[in-house]
Design a protein around this motif. Structure first.
Motif, PDB file in Angstrom:
ATOM      1  N   VAL A  18       2.990  -6.195  32.743  1.00 14.15           N
ATOM      2  CA  VAL A  18       2.924  -7.129  31.616  1.00 14.15           C
ATOM      3  C   VAL A  18       1.618  -7.917  31.654  1.00 14.15           C
ATOM      4  CG1 VAL A  18       3.954  -9.198  30.584  1.00 14.15           C
ATOM      5  CG2 VAL A  18       5.426  -7.314  31.326  1.00 14.15           C
ATOM      6  N   VAL A  19       1.268  -8.443  32.813  1.00 11.45           N
ATOM      7  CA  VAL A  19       0.055  -9.261  32.924  1.00 11.45           C
ATOM      8  C   VAL A  19      -1.199  -8.408  32.711  1.00 11.45           C
ATOM      9  CG1 VAL A  19      -1.268 -10.813  34.434  1.00 11.45           C
ATOM     10  CG2 VAL A  19       1.219 -10.962  34.370  1.00 11.45           C
ATOM     11  N   SER A  20      -1.121  -7.105  32.972  1.00 15.55           N
ATOM     12  CA  SER A  20      -2.292  -6.244  32.760  1.00 15.55           C
ATOM     13  C   SER A  20      -2.651  -6.130  31.281  1.00 15.55           C
ATOM     14  CB  SER A  20      -2.048  -4.847  33.336  1.00 15.55           C
ATOM     15  OG  SER A  20      -1.202  -4.071  32.506  1.00 15.55           O
ATOM     16  N   HIS A  21      -1.684  -6.380  30.409  1.00 20.77           N
ATOM     17  CA  HIS A  21      -1.924  -6.265  28.966  1.00 20.77           C
ATOM     18  C   HIS A  21      -2.485  -7.542  28.358  1.00 20.77           C
ATOM     19  CE1 HIS A  21      -0.118  -2.308  28.590  1.00 20.77           C
ATOM     20  NE2 HIS A  21       0.806  -2.726  29.438  1.00 20.77           N
ATOM     21  N   GLU A  22      -2.089  -8.686  28.943  1.00 24.26           N
ATOM     22  CA  GLU A  22      -2.557  -9.958  28.393  1.00 24.26           C
ATOM     23  C   GLU A  22      -2.346 -11.082  29.393  1.00 24.26           C
ATOM     24  OE1 GLU A  22      -0.269 -11.131  24.986  1.00 24.26           O
ATOM     25  OE2 GLU A  22       1.614 -10.679  25.968  1.00 24.26           O
ATOM     26  N   LEU A  29       6.227 -14.651  29.971  1.00 22.92           N
ATOM     27  CA  LEU A  29       6.461 -13.462  30.795  1.00 22.92           C
ATOM     28  C   LEU A  29       7.952 -13.185  30.918  1.00 22.92           C
ATOM     29  CD1 LEU A  29       5.468 -11.241  32.739  1.00 22.92           C
ATOM     30  CD2 LEU A  29       5.493 -12.974  34.533  1.00 22.92           C
ATOM     31  N   LEU A  30       8.729 -14.216  31.175  1.00 26.55           N
ATOM     32  CA  LEU A  30      10.188 -14.063  31.249  1.00 26.55           C
ATOM     33  C   LEU A  30      10.746 -13.485  29.956  1.00 26.55           C
ATOM     34  CD1 LEU A  30      11.265 -17.325  33.041  1.00 26.55           C
ATOM     35  CD2 LEU A  30      12.096 -15.039  33.611  1.00 26.55           C
ATOM     36  N   ALA A  31      10.316 -14.008  28.826  1.00 23.86           N
ATOM     37  CA  ALA A  31      10.802 -13.527  27.535  1.00 23.86           C
ATOM     38  C   ALA A  31      10.441 -12.056  27.339  1.00 23.86           C
ATOM     39  CB  ALA A  31      10.227 -14.372  26.403  1.00 23.86           C
ATOM     40  N   ARG A  73       0.656 -22.744  33.105  1.00 19.47           N
ATOM     41  CA  ARG A  73      -0.120 -21.973  34.068  1.00 19.47           C
ATOM     42  C   ARG A  73      -0.191 -20.533  33.557  1.00 19.47           C
ATOM     43  NH1 ARG A  73      -2.394 -22.932  38.429  1.00 19.47           N
ATOM     44  NH2 ARG A  73      -1.351 -24.949  38.665  1.00 19.47           N
ATOM     45  N   TYR A  74      -1.391 -20.108  33.184  1.00 14.52           N
ATOM     46  CA  TYR A  74      -1.625 -18.760  32.680  1.00 14.52           C
ATOM     47  C   TYR A  74      -2.080 -17.858  33.814  1.00 14.52           C
ATOM     48  CZ  TYR A  74      -1.112 -20.096  27.813  1.00 14.52           C
ATOM     49  OH  TYR A  74      -0.608 -20.522  26.616  1.00 14.52           O
TER      50      TYR A  74
END
Length: 112
Positions: A18-22, A29-31, A73-74
């Motif tokens: 997920v984090v690799s996309h944005e 992230l949870l959603a 926190r991003y």
């Protein structure tokens, strides 16, 4: 093997993916995880994974003010995180193929 153990292994890979996309923050992230097939994932589990990945150099984070409430926190993938994701994806795909092979063999045996 309990589903909790399976989830623990899959959750780190899912977070990296997920984090690799944005760049994203914890609640977002949870959603995303919940709407993508992890409906029962708990907040502490995800935040624990985020902390471990950041401590391991796979993610970086930045606290950014939010126009609607507290700062967020991003999280962003590092080069090390991208490499870890690539390796974990190869391993995951191999595991899925192996399990599919076992299931096909079992189905053949049951039909005999």
């Amino acid at each position: 093997m309990a589903s909790v153990e399976l989830m623990r292994g899959a959750l780190e890979l899912a977070v990296l993916e997920v984090v690799s996309h944005e760049t994203t923050y914890g609640f977002e992230l949870l959603a995303t995880l919940r709407s993508s097939g992890f409906p029962d994932v708990a907040d502490p589990s995800v935040y624990g994974v985020l902390r471990r990945l950041e401590a391991g150099g796979k993610l970086t984070s930045e606290l950014i003010a939010s126009p609607s409430g507290a700062a967020r926190r991003y999280y962003r993938l590092t080069d090390s995180g991208r490499t870890a994701l690539e390796h974990a994806t190869v391993e995951w795909d191999a595991l899925v193929r192996a399990m599919a092979g076992i299931r096909i063999d079992r189905t053949k045996d049951e039909q005999r």
